[in-house]
Write an enzyme that holds these catalytic residues in place. Structure first.
Site: not given
Ligand code: GLV
Length: 326
Positions: A156-157, A178, A237-239, A268, A286
């Protein structure tokens, strides 16, 4: 008797009031960073936990907290949960999808713009009193409009970022995921599926929006960065952990890519000193979903999951609904 619920992180006071109408609430409003042993201790006798990405729920903790029935994460990502262990222990996991999609996509685009146009770097220069006079190449950055936007991870993002790029900035949008989107969704996003190798090689700006897992660990490392254009920018901006931060710092120093914008980091809140030493990286703590409106919506959804499940037997956004069938 009201069920006992632990709110493991600081939240809006209104959320504690809402939960207190249904539960005996123990809160951590001072945001004490509990060790795993302390968290286990705090969870004794609790049926529910309100958590966020910094609160690790794993098999060891679950074995020591047999009364726990649900952990409601105030985050869309849930790599702090060992979901298989939770399912095996019959503990429901919930997250907060949808309510943060547009706000997070806005931030992804903001970070892309700041990175490409060197906004924080030039502000530091100005504040340091180094601005002498106009120069034709002063903080000349990369073009955004009309350039090629690459997106890795197209949930969605990612789709929100694609729409902003394609329809707002006239960008050519390519993505790798994927599974391919259906043609109607691809058309709505103005995006075209490509292989990961083509994505890396072709894009001017690469935005990472994929979930963290063992499969995505360091999926951007030295080898991938070497395939990108030397003028390209990278936004995460994911992880943390999706990018190899040491390899990225080396690539930023060497000019393998031009710049990066990072909202998430390995380990982090500690940020690798090699990244801190780079001038061509925009660093934020974050905050991609951090508007008060969105954070409030996330907190309410997490609370509604606790109430929905523990009071009515019906959570709103379960991650392991198979637990409900037992
Ligand atoms: C934030 O990182 C989230 O997953 O919501």
């Amino acid at each position: 008797m009201k069920p006992d619920v632990l709110v493991a992180v600081t939240v809006f006071p209104e959320i504690l009031d809402k939960l207190a109408r249904h539960f005996e609430v123990t809160a951590n409003q001072d945001d004490v960073p509990w060790t795993p042993a302390e968290l286990t201790q705090q969870l004794q006798g609790m049926q529910g936990a309100f958590t966020t990405g910094t609160v690790r729920i794993d098999a060891r903790l679950l074995a020591a907290c047999p009364q726990l029935k649900i952990c409601a994460n105030m985050a869309v990502g849930y790599n702090n949960f060992d979901l298989d262990a939770m399912t095996a222990a019959g503990v429901l996991a919930t997250n907060t999808p949808d309510v943060l999609t547009e706000t997070t996509a806005d931030f992804g685009f903001a970070l892309l713009m700041a990175t490409a146009r060197r906004i924080t770097e030039s502000e530091h220069f100005l504040r340091a009193g180094q601005w002498g006079r106009w120069r034709y190449d002063l903080f000349a950055g990369a073009e955004v409009h009309g350039s090629t936007l690459g997106i890795l991870g197209m949930g969605r993002i990612g789709q929100g970022i694609a729409k902003r790029g394609a329809h707002g900035f006239g960008m050519k949008v390519i993505y790798h995921n994927r599974s391919r989107l259906d043609p109607a969704t691809e058309a709505a996003c103005g995006a075209r599926w490509v292989s990961k190798a083509e994505l890396l090689k072709t894009c001017d700006h690469l935005v990472l929006v994929l979930p963290y897992s063992a499969d995505s660990h360091h999926c951007i490392g030295a080898a991938e960065l070497a395939q990108m254009k030397p003028t390209a920018t990278l936004v995460n901006i994911a992880r943390g952990g999706i990018v190899d931060d040491v390899a990225l710092a080396a690539a930023l120093r060497a000019g393998t890519i031009a710049a990066a914008g990072l909202d998430v980091f390995e380990g982090e809140p500690t940020v690798h000193p090699d990244l801190l030493a780079c001038h061509n990286v925009v660093l934020t703590p974050h905050i991609a979903s951090a508007t008060l409106t969105t954070r409030r919506a996330m907190a309410h959804l997490a609370a509604d999951n606790l109430i929905g499940f523990l009071v009515h037997g019906q959570p709103l956004t379960p991650l392991n609904p198979q637990v409900l069938a037992v």
